[in-house]
Design a protein around this motif. Structure first.
Motif, PDB file in Angstrom:
ATOM      1  N   SER A 287      -1.031  -7.579 -10.295  1.00 49.66           N
ATOM      2  CA  SER A 287      -2.209  -6.705 -10.465  1.00 49.66           C
ATOM      3  C   SER A 287      -1.932  -6.795 -12.075  1.00 49.66           C
ATOM      4  CB  SER A 287      -1.151  -5.712 -10.528  1.00 49.66           C
ATOM      5  OG  SER A 287      -0.296  -5.434  -8.679  1.00 49.66           O
TER       6      SER A 287
ATOM      7  N   MET B  32      -6.968   4.459  -3.589  1.00 53.81           N
ATOM      8  CA  MET B  32      -6.857   3.034  -2.858  1.00 53.81           C
ATOM      9  C   MET B  32      -7.673   2.466  -1.811  1.00 53.81           C
ATOM     10  SD  MET B  32      -2.920   2.267  -2.130  1.00 53.81           S
ATOM     11  CE  MET B  32      -2.448   2.858  -2.854  1.00 53.81           C
ATOM     12  N   ARG B  33      -8.001   1.392  -1.831  1.00 53.76           N
ATOM     13  CA  ARG B  33      -8.896   0.952  -0.567  1.00 53.76           C
ATOM     14  C   ARG B  33      -8.409  -0.700  -0.733  1.00 53.76           C
ATOM     15  NH1 ARG B  33     -12.114   2.140  -5.151  1.00 53.76           N
ATOM     16  NH2 ARG B  33     -12.602   0.251  -5.454  1.00 53.76           N
ATOM     17  N   SER B  34      -8.247  -1.374   0.017  1.00 52.29           N
ATOM     18  CA  SER B  34      -7.442  -2.175   0.508  1.00 52.29           C
ATOM     19  C   SER B  34      -8.527  -3.295   1.264  1.00 52.29           C
ATOM     20  CB  SER B  34      -6.145  -2.544   1.242  1.00 52.29           C
ATOM     21  OG  SER B  34      -5.668  -3.360   2.060  1.00 52.29           O
TER      22      SER B  34
ATOM     23  N   GLU C 212       1.010  -0.712  -0.047  1.00 50.95           N
ATOM     24  CA  GLU C 212      -0.131   0.049  -0.628  1.00 50.95           C
ATOM     25  C   GLU C 212       0.764   1.164  -0.147  1.00 50.95           C
ATOM     26  OE1 GLU C 212      -2.761  -2.920   1.817  1.00 50.95           O
ATOM     27  OE2 GLU C 212      -0.906  -2.413   1.974  1.00 50.95           O
TER      28      GLU C 212
ATOM     29  N   GLN D 274      -5.188 -10.276   0.042  1.00 53.22           N
ATOM     30  CA  GLN D 274      -5.226  -9.001   0.966  1.00 53.22           C
ATOM     31  C   GLN D 274      -5.285  -8.265  -1.081  1.00 53.22           C
ATOM     32  OE1 GLN D 274      -5.618  -8.201   3.612  1.00 53.22           O
ATOM     33  NE2 GLN D 274      -6.216  -6.295   3.564  1.00 53.22           N
ATOM     34  N   GLN D 275      -6.946  -8.020  -0.993  1.00 53.99           N
ATOM     35  CA  GLN D 275      -6.990  -7.107  -2.441  1.00 53.99           C
ATOM     36  C   GLN D 275      -6.882  -5.744  -2.033  1.00 53.99           C
ATOM     37  OE1 GLN D 275     -11.322  -5.869  -3.391  1.00 53.99           O
ATOM     38  NE2 GLN D 275     -10.932  -7.824  -4.755  1.00 53.99           N
ATOM     39  N   ILE D 276      -6.499  -4.532  -3.248  1.00 55.50           N
ATOM     40  CA  ILE D 276      -5.775  -3.906  -3.344  1.00 55.50           C
ATOM     41  C   ILE D 276      -6.802  -2.882  -4.711  1.00 55.50           C
ATOM     42  CG2 ILE D 276      -4.686  -2.152  -3.615  1.00 55.50           C
ATOM     43  CD1 ILE D 276      -2.330  -3.164  -1.846  1.00 55.50           C
ATOM     44  N   ASN D 277      -7.639  -2.487  -4.257  1.00 53.53           N
ATOM     45  CA  ASN D 277      -8.459  -2.119  -5.669  1.00 53.53           C
ATOM     46  C   ASN D 277      -7.826  -0.195  -5.828  1.00 53.53           C
ATOM     47  OD1 ASN D 277     -10.506  -3.516  -6.767  1.00 53.53           O
ATOM     48  ND2 ASN D 277     -11.107  -3.597  -4.779  1.00 53.53           N
ATOM     49  N   SER D 278      -7.479   0.311  -7.140  1.00 52.26           N
ATOM     50  CA  SER D 278      -7.152   1.532  -6.497  1.00 52.26           C
ATOM     51  C   SER D 278      -7.480   1.792  -8.738  1.00 52.26           C
ATOM     52  CB  SER D 278      -5.836   1.454  -6.200  1.00 52.26           C
ATOM     53  OG  SER D 278      -4.877   1.088  -7.341  1.00 52.26           O
TER      54      SER D 278
ATOM     55  N   ARG E 211       1.148   3.500  -2.863  1.00 52.90           N
ATOM     56  CA  ARG E 211       0.923   5.232  -3.182  1.00 52.90           C
ATOM     57  C   ARG E 211       2.055   6.348  -3.778  1.00 52.90           C
ATOM     58  NH1 ARG E 211      -0.817   5.314   1.356  1.00 52.90           N
ATOM     59  NH2 ARG E 211      -2.868   4.341   1.225  1.00 52.90           N
TER      60      ARG E 211
END
Length: 242
Positions: A201, A119-121, A108, A137-141, A112
């Motif tokens: 990704s 960013m949403r984790s 994260e 862990q999922q990250i949307n950005s 950044r």
């Protein structure tokens, strides 16, 4: 008067206990393959080279593997010029050196710094083809692609990522859990361990509406989860996991 002796005695015992801790032990290797598989069913992978900037921030004994995976039905992605191409899913595997803190970071923070916005984790899980349920862990950005000419607006694209950490005998999707495992192993077993960071990704089109963006995200999410599940079955040395 006895209470005045309590503080110095307590401090003496606390600092003295340092000498009771186990000495630095062997470096336990991460339970993961040295390099990722490239051909898996519908997936075709190609090894790529990490950039100088990526390598520069890591300790010299860190091992960094990267690959790009393609498939026949990956969602297409339009770019600012109006052209359409099929992106690949990126894989990064970072195997720490003897100093884990200078090899493995929370992604994260890194994303950044690379310009990812909104960013949403969140923690979630995947089920591999062999039926293993793995916490990830999922990250949307969103990434605003810089325009080629001055005066033009940035062209935003969606981005979805998944990651986890693989130690000597445990897998976790949480940075703080990984830190706690290190502390416990060091104090109780006198063992330092290597950790591997695995992340995939994939970019996707935001479309012209919120509904279109969500549909595109779901399509991208389906494919990236499929790849990660198949990779995880093959990457991790499951016979060494607890």
């Amino acid at each position: 008067m006895k209470r005045y002796y309590f503080a110095p005695i307590f401090l003496a015992l606390t600092f003295g206990s340092v000498f009771l801790l186990p000495k630095r032990g062997a470096f336990a290797q991460s339970s993961i393959l040295d390099s990722p598989p490239l051909e898996m069913g519908e997936w075709s992978g190609t090894k790529t080279t990490p950039s100088k900037e990526e390598v520069a921030i890591l300790d010299k004994d860190t091992i960094f593997n990267k690959a790009e995976y393609s498939s026949y039905d990956l969602p297409e992605l339009p770019i600012a010029t109006g052209q359409i191409f099929t992106p690949t899913i990126s894989l990064s595997i970072v195997k720490s050196g003897t100093n884990v803190n200078n090899s493995i970071h929370r992604p994260e923070r890194c994303l950044r710094g690379q310009g990812h916005l909104e960013m949403r984790s969140q923690a979630t899980n995947i089920t591999t083809p062999k039926g293993r349920i793995v916490n990830v862990q999922q990250i949307n950005s969103i990434i605003p692609i810089p325009p080629k000419q001055k005066g033009e607006d940035p062209f935003p694209i969606g981005y979805i990522s998944y990651y986890y950490f693989v130690g000597h005998h445990q897998l976790t999707n949480d940075h703080w859990t990984r830190t706690f495992i290190d502390m416990k192993d060091r104090l109780l077993l006198g063992r330092d361990q290597q950790w591997s960071f695995v992340m995939v990704s994939f970019p996707y089109s935001l479309g012209k509406s919120a509904e279109q963006a969500e549909m595109n995200r779901e399509n991208a999410d389906k494919k990236i989860r499929q790849l990660l599940a198949e990779l995880t079955d093959r990457l991790v040395k499951w016979n060494e996991m607890k």
